[in-house]
Design a protein around this motif. Structure first.
Motif, short mmCIF file in Angstrom:
data_model
loop_
_atom_site.label_atom_id
_atom_site.label_comp_id
_atom_site.label_asym_id
_atom_site.label_seq_id
_atom_site.Cartn_x
_atom_site.Cartn_y
_atom_site.Cartn_z
N CYS A 75 43.83 74.02 -60.35
CA CYS A 75 42.53 73.55 -60.82
C CYS A 75 41.46 74.11 -59.89
N ASN A 76 40.94 75.26 -60.22
CA ASN A 76 40.05 75.96 -59.30
C ASN A 76 38.95 76.77 -59.99
N ARG A 77 38.71 76.50 -61.27
CA ARG A 77 37.77 77.35 -62.01
C ARG A 77 36.30 76.98 -61.82
N THR A 78 35.50 78.03 -61.63
CA THR A 78 34.06 77.90 -61.72
C THR A 78 33.69 78.36 -63.12
N GLY A 247 51.44 81.14 -65.75
CA GLY A 247 50.45 81.92 -65.04
C GLY A 247 49.67 82.82 -65.99
N SER A 248 48.67 83.49 -65.44
CA SER A 248 48.02 84.51 -66.24
C SER A 248 49.05 85.61 -66.45
N PRO A 249 48.88 86.45 -67.47
CA PRO A 249 49.85 87.52 -67.66
C PRO A 249 50.10 88.25 -66.33
N SER A 298 47.51 84.34 -54.72
CA SER A 298 47.19 83.25 -55.64
C SER A 298 45.74 82.82 -55.52
N CYS A 299 45.33 82.02 -56.48
CA CYS A 299 44.06 81.30 -56.37
C CYS A 299 44.31 80.03 -55.55
N PHE A 300 43.24 79.30 -55.32
CA PHE A 300 43.30 78.05 -54.57
C PHE A 300 44.34 77.10 -55.16
N ASN A 301 45.20 76.61 -54.31
CA ASN A 301 46.18 75.58 -54.68
C ASN A 301 47.00 75.92 -55.92
N CYS A 302 47.57 77.09 -55.90
CA CYS A 302 48.41 77.49 -57.03
C CYS A 302 49.50 78.44 -56.55
N PRO A 303 50.73 78.22 -56.99
CA PRO A 303 51.82 79.08 -56.52
C PRO A 303 52.05 80.34 -57.36
N GLU A 305 50.65 83.31 -58.06
CA GLU A 305 50.50 84.70 -57.58
C GLU A 305 50.20 85.69 -58.70
N CYS A 306 49.16 85.45 -59.45
CA CYS A 306 48.83 86.36 -60.56
C CYS A 306 48.03 87.57 -60.10
N GLY A 307 47.53 87.55 -58.88
CA GLY A 307 46.71 88.66 -58.43
C GLY A 307 47.42 89.48 -57.38
N MET A 320 42.93 92.50 -57.49
CA MET A 320 42.91 92.61 -58.93
C MET A 320 43.85 91.63 -59.55
N LYS A 321 43.54 91.28 -60.79
CA LYS A 321 44.53 90.53 -61.55
C LYS A 321 44.43 90.96 -63.00
N CYS A 322 45.52 90.79 -63.69
CA CYS A 322 45.50 90.88 -65.15
C CYS A 322 45.31 92.31 -65.69
N GLN A 533 40.57 73.73 -64.92
CA GLN A 533 41.97 74.13 -64.84
C GLN A 533 42.14 75.57 -65.30
N CYS A 534 42.94 76.32 -64.59
CA CYS A 534 43.24 77.69 -65.01
C CYS A 534 44.06 77.67 -66.29
N ALA A 535 43.65 78.49 -67.26
CA ALA A 535 44.38 78.58 -68.52
C ALA A 535 45.82 79.02 -68.28
S1 SF4 Z 1 45.22 82.86 -62.23
FE1 SF4 Z 1 47.35 82.56 -61.60
S2 SF4 Z 1 47.20 82.12 -59.42
FE2 SF4 Z 1 45.18 81.78 -60.28
S3 SF4 Z 1 45.15 79.60 -60.83
FE3 SF4 Z 1 45.79 80.74 -62.64
S4 SF4 Z 1 47.98 80.66 -62.59
FE4 SF4 Z 1 47.28 80.18 -60.55
#
Ligand code: SF4
Ligand code: SF4
Ligand code: SF4
Lengths: 680, 183
Positions: A75-78, A247-249, A298-303, A305-307, A320-322, A533-535
Motif C-alpha cells: 500500500c504505497n501509491r500516490t 505483482g506487476s507484470p 521493491s516499492c515500500f513495504n512490498c516483497p 520486486e517488480c522493478g 525501471m519496471k514493467c 494499494q498497488c494493483a
Molecule cells: S509494483 Fe510490485 S513491488 Fe511495487 S507495490 Fe506493486 S507489487 Fe509491490
C-alpha cells in the motif's frame, strides 16, 4: 483522533507563495475514502470545466491513499490528479515507490498545488516545516539527477523526491513525474507540474500514523502476507508466466519475451512480427538484461520486486519496471540493448514510456509517407536508433518538429494536417494506447477500453482471466479456490466460457455478463486507487490477496470507519461516478468512448452498441454516458445533479435520455488551438 | 520453547543479514515500529524502528542494520569499507545509537533505540516480514550466567544513561525526587 489518515492536507499556492495546513472533514473520508476518491471531490469542487490544464486555476493534487503508511503490504501509491493537457479530461496516474508513505509520516494525506510560480522552484516538506525554494540551479537537469542533488544539498539521504525532467519543464503533453523506481506517467501530469514551475517535491516525515483497531489490523496484514506466500508457491497453471503470479507484470525477471514481441505491434503500432523470437535473440536479450540488471527492487513495504536497478556500460544507473522494457525497442524495430539505453535518457527527461516511443514512430511514419519531409528533420541520422535519439531530444526541448510532436499524436496530427490524423491511429480519448492489434472483438476488453477513464488498459483490466482455459475441467479447477469473486455467478460465467463455438467471443460472455465482469474489474481498481494499494497485489493479477471481502475489514480496522461490502461498493461507485461527472462536464460523451478503430479486425457494431447500452444502464448513466439525476441523488451526489441541470447537461424532464446533449464535444474541440502554445 | 531451556543455558538468536537479497522495501522497519508502538501495533513510523535499511539504490547499497548499544560519544577513528567494488559510507555497518547520526533515536525525545529481538514474540518480526530472506534467524544454545535480570534492566539503564548525558545526573535525580513526592 484520525486513523490511517492524518486528517490534514497541505495546500500550496505557488502564485502567492502561500503555504497552509488544512484540516480535512472526516465525513469526506467516509464518502470518498481517500486517494483518488477525495482527489476527485476536490477537483470537482474547485476546478470548473472552463479551467484548462495550463491555467493557474488548475490543481495538481498528490494524494496518498487512505491506507498508505500503515503496515498493509504493497500500500504505497500516490494518486496524482489534475486536468490533462492532452485529453483535456481528468488525469489520474498512480506512482508506487516510497513517496506516499513518506508524505503521510510527514503529517499530510495530500499535497494540493495551485497557481503558478514565476521562477522554477522545488518544495521541501519536512514534517511541519515546508519551504518553497529556488530551483534555478536544477533547470534542465534529469529527474533522477535532481533527486540525487537535492538529497545531498539538503543532507536528507532518507527523503523521497518526486521530480520532473526537461520534458515536464517544457510541458511535453506526455511528460511524467519520476520518483526513484516509479513514475506517474499517463496523461501528461509532468507537464502540469512544469507549468506550475515546480521542479521537484522533497518529502521527509518522521511522525506516526495511527491504527484504529491494532490487533485486528495486524491479523489482516499477516493474512495477506500468508496468502502472498501461498500464491508464490501456487502459480496459476495454464497462463503465461507474467500472469501466473502476483505483482506487476514481472518484466524485469522474465526473459522469455516471445509473447510480447510476436503479439504486440512494432513501429507505430503497425507491424506484427510472427516469427521474431528465435533462440539467438533470446540469448542476446537475456544477456543484455542480466548484464544490465544490478538488483531487483521493491516499492515500500512490498516483497514483490517488480522493478530493477539497471546499469548499462557508459550510462548512469536508473531504475525501471514493467513494459517500458520493450516499448522503445519495438517502436524503433531495434533490440533490447537499445531499448534499455534510450529508456535511461527518457527516464531522466521524464517521459511516459508508452506514449513517447509511439509518437516517435508516428513521426517517422509520416516522413515515410511524405506527409512530413526531410526538411522537417534537419540533420537527422539515417539509422532507426539514431533517429529515435534525435527525436527524443527534439521533443523534450520542443525544438523544430519536436515542438509539434511534444503534443502527442492526436494534436500533432491536427497541426500537421495533410491526412496525418490517419497515422494517429492508436488513441483512445486522444491518448496513446498499448500497441495491440487483434483479430476477434473481445466484449470485455471492448467495454474496458471504451469506458475506462484511467486511459490505460493495465489499470483497468484484471482479476478475470483474459481468455478461457481450453478444457472445462481446468476452468472448474480454477474456480475451486477463487475466493475473490464478489458473487458466485462469476465462476459460472468462466466455467461456461469456451475458446470456440457458441460460448466464445464475441457473443459470450453475453452483454449482461460482460457488464458484470467489467463492473467488478473497474470497481477493484477504483478501490485500490482510493486506498493507495498497488494493483499488482490487488486488482490486476488473478487471485490476489486483497479483494472485496477483506477490504472492508482493512478499512474498518485501519481507519476506524464502519464498513461492509455494500458500503464499500457504494463508496467506490460514488467516486467513480464523480470521476465520470468531471469528464462529462468537460465534454466527454458516448462518441468518445471507443477503442481504436483497428484494435480488432472483426468488429460487431450492433453488439458494441448493445454493450455500451447495457453498461451505461448498469452504471446508472443515460444513453450518452451521463450519470442520471436519480443515480446522482441516490449516491448523495445531488450537487452534481444540480450543476448538470444548471449547465443544461441534464434536463429536468429527460434525465434518462441525454441524446440531445452532445454539445460537449464542441467544448473539447474548441479548445484545441488555445493550448498548443510553445513551451516555457 | 524458551521456557524449556535449563537455567544455565540460553537460546542465543542471531539475525543473519544477506545484503544481496535485500530489495530495499523497508517492510522490516514498518513491522518493527508497529510492534513497539504502545499499545502494540497502534501506530506506525519507520523513524522509530530498531532496524534501519541504509539504502542508496543508485549505488546499489542496501544495508539493513539492527540497533545495538547506545554510545555517549562518537568514534574518533572511523572505517570505510569497500566490498565488491562498492564503497560504503562511514558508519554504514555500525549498530550504535550514536550522537553523530539520526539513526536509532526516537524522533521526538531523541532517546536511543535498541533491538530487543521482539521480546515476547515467537520470532523476530522483521525476519518474519522479510519474505525474500534477506533477514533470517539462527538459534543456538549457549551456557550463560544469570543474564535474565540484567537483560530486563538493560533497557532502563540505556534510557537513563542517555538522559543523564543529555541533562546531567543531578537534573535527573531532581526530577526523580519530585516525581516521587507527587506520588
Ligand atoms: S509494483 Fe510490485 S513491488 Fe511495487 S507495490 Fe506493486 S507489487 Fe509491490
Ligand atoms: S524487509 Fe528484507 S528486503 Fe525489505 S528492506 Fe528489510 S531486509 Fe531488505
Ligand atoms: S528483531 Fe524485532 S526489535 Fe529487533 S529489529 Fe527486528 S523487529 Fe525490531
Amino acid at each position: 483522533m484520525r486513523f490511517a489518515e492524518t486528517g490534514f492536507n497541505l495546500e500550496i499556492d505557488l502564485t502567492r507563495g502561500n503555504i497552509e495546513k488544512i484540516a480535512t472533514n472526516s465525513r469526506d473520508t467516509e464518502l470518498y475514502l481517500g486517494g483518488l476518491g477525495t482527489n476527485a471531490k476536490i477537483l470537482w469542487d474547485r476546478v470548473p470545466p472552463e479551467v484548462e490544464a495550463f491555467s493557474p486555476e488548475n490543481l495538481l493534487i498528490f494524494g496518498a491513499g487512505l491506507l498508505c503508511g500503515t503496515p498493509a503490504t504493497g500500500c504505497n501509491r500516490t494518486i496524482v490528479t489534475t486536468i490533462s493537457p492532452q485529453t483535456k479530461l481528468m488525469a489520474f496516474s498512480m506512482m508506487g515507490g516510497f513517496w506516499a508513505p513518506e508524505l503521510k509520516y510527514a503529517g499530510y494525506d495530500k499535497l494540493v498545488l495551485s497557481g503558478k510560480s514565476e521562477k522554477l522552484v522545488y518544495l521541501y516538506i519536512h514534517n511541519d516545516s515546508v519551504e518553497i525554494c529556488d530551483a534555478s540551479h536544477l533547470k534542465g537537469k534529469g529527474s533522477i539527477e535532481t533527486a540525487t542533488l537535492l538529497k545531498k544539498e539538503l543532507n536528507q539521504p532518507k527523503a523521497q523526491v518526486a521530480a520532473i525532467g526537461m520534458a515536464g519543464e517544457n510541458r511535453v503533453y506526455y511528460a511524467s513525474i519520476e520518483q526513484g523506481r516509479s513514475s506517474a506517467s499517463r496523461g501528461g501530469i509532468g507537464a502540469v507540474m512544469g507549468d506550475k514551475g515546480v521542479k521537484a517535491i522533497v518529502v521527509r516525515g518522521t511522525m506516526d500514523i495511527n491504527i484504529a483497531k491494532p490487533l485486528e489490523y495486524m491479523e489482516l496484514c499477516n493474512g495477506v502476507l500468508e496468502y502472498i506466500k501461498y500464491r508464490e508457491d501456487h502459480p496459476i497453471p495454464g497462463v503465461m508466466p507474467i500472469l501466473a503470479g502476483l505483482g506487476s507484470p514481472q518484466e524485469m525477471k522474465v526473459h522469455d519475451e516471445k509473447w510480447h514481441t510476436e503479439n504486440f505491434m512494432w513501429g507505430n503500432s503497425r507491424t506484427r512480427r510472427k516469427d521474431f523470437w528465435t533462440k539467438e535473440i533470446e540469448k542476446e536479450w537475456t544477456d543484455t538484461m542480466v548484464n544490465a540488471r544490478t538488483r531487483l527492487i521493491s516499492c515500500f513495504n512490498c516483497p514483490m520486486e517488480c522493478g530493477a536497478t539497471l546499469s548499462l556500460p557508459g550510462l548512469p544507473t536508473y531504475m525501471m519496471k514493467c513494459f517500458t522494457k520493450l516499448t522503445y525497442t519495438m517502436g524503433a524495430f531495434s533490440d533490447l540493448d537499445f531499448g534499455l539505453r534510450i529508456a535511461q535518457k527518457a527516464t531522466e527527461y521524464g517521459l511516459d514510456g508508452f506514449s513517447a516511443p509511439q509518437v516517435m514512430a508516428f513521426a517517422l511514419e509520416l516522413l515515410e509517407n511524405d506527409i512530413l519531409t526531410d526538411d522537417d528533420f534537419p540533420d537527422m541520422p539515417a539509422d532507426n536508433e539514431g533517429r529515435f535519439y534525435y527525436l527524443l531530444d527534439k521533443i523534450v526541448r520542443r525544438e523544430g518538429i519536436g515542438d509539434i510532436l511534444a503534443d502527442g499524436t492526436h494534436w500533432a496530427a491536427k497541426k500537421i494536417g495533410k491526412g496525418a490524423s490517419k497515422y494517429a491511429h492508436n488513441n483512445i480519448k486522444k491518448h496513446e494506447q498499448l500497441p495491440l492489434k487483434l483479430s476477434m472483438l473481445n466484449p470485455i476488453y471492448f467495454l474496458m477500453y471504451a469506458t475506462g477513464e484511467k486511459m490505460n488498459i493495465t489499470q483497468i483490466e484484471g482479476q478475470f482471466p483474459q481468455a478461457p482455459f481450453p478444457k472445462k475441467e481446468h476452468r472448474e479447477k480454477f474456480c475451486e479456490d477463487w475466493i475473490q469473486v464478489p458473487h458466485e455467478k462469476f465462476k459460472q460465467y468462466f466455467i461456461d466460457w469456451e475458446l470456440r463455438g457458441e460460448n466464445s467471443i464475441p457473443f459470450y460472455p453475453n452483454v449482461e455478463m460482460t457488464c458484470d465482469i467489467v463492473d467488478w474489474q473497474e470497481m477493484m481498481h477504483y478501490i485500490d486507487d482510493a486506498l493507495g494499494q498497488c494493483a499488482g497485489l490487488s486488482s490486476f493479477p488473478l487471485k490476489p490477496p486483497y479483494h472485496i471481502h477483506n477490504y472492508p475489514k482493512f478499512i474498518e480496522a485501519g481507519a476506524g470507519i464502519d464498513m461492509d461490502e455494500e458500503k464499500l461498493t457504494r463508496a467506490a461507485k460514488r467516486y467513480r461516478t464523480l470521476v465520470r461527472a468531471i469528464n462529462i462536464r468537460r465534454g466527454m460523451r458516448r462518441k468518445d468512448e471507443k477503442p481504436p478503430a483497428n484494435h480488432w479486425k472483426k468488429r460487431f457494431p450492433e453488439l458494441e452498441e448493445k454493450l455500451l447500452d447495457g453498461y451505461y444502464k448498469l452504471k446508472g448513466w443515460n444513453d450518452e454516458g451521463i450519470p442520471t439525476k436519480e443515480t446522482l441523488d441516490e449516491l448523495g451526489l445531488d450537487f452534481v445533479g444540480k450543476d448538470f441541470l444548471a449547465r443544461g447537461i441534464l434536463k429536468e424532464d429527460e434525465s434518462l435520455s441525454g441524446k440531445a446533449c452532445t454539445k460537449g464535444q464542441d467544448i473539447v474541440e474548441e479548445k484545441e488551438n488555445k493550448s498548443g502554445g510553445p513551451g516555457s | 520453547m524458551d521456557n524449556q531451556v535449563d537455567q544455565t543455558s540460553k537460546i542465543i538468536k542471531t539475525i543473519k543479514i544477506d545484503i544481496d537479497k535485500c530489495n530495499g522495501c523497508r517492510a522490516c522497519e514498518v513491522i518493527c515500529s508497529a510492534f513497539h508502538a504502545m499499545p502494540k501495533y497502534s501506530s506506525n513510523n519507520p523513524a522509530r524502528s530498531r532496524i534501519r535499511v541504509i539504502r542508496e539504490p543508485l549505488r546499489d547499497v542496501y544495508v539493513p542494520v539492527l540497533a545495538g548499544e547506545y554510545t555517549v560519544s562518537e568514534c574518533a577513528g572511523r572505517d570505510k569499507y569497500t566490498i565488491d567494488g562498492k564503497q560504503y559510507e562511514e558508519c554504514a555497518f555500525c549498530r550504535a545509537s550514536c550522537p553523530s547520526r539520526e539513526e536509532f533515536k526516537e524522533p521526538d525525545s531523541g532517546l536511543p533505540l535498541k533491538c530487543d529481538m521482539c521480546e515476547g514474540e515467537d520470532e523476530p518480526l522483521c525476519v518474519k516480514w522479510c519474505l525474500v530472506d534477506a533477514l533470517t534467524i539462527e538459534e543456538r544454545q549457549e551456557k550463560v550466567e544469570d543474564l535474565e535480570q540484567s537483560l530486563a534492566l538493560e533497557d532502563l539503564e540505556i534510557g537513563l544513561e542517555s538522559l543523564a548525558d543529555k541533562f546531567g545526573m543531578d537534573k535527573i535525580m531532581d526530577v526523580l525526587v519530585r516525581m516521587n513526592e507527587k506520588e
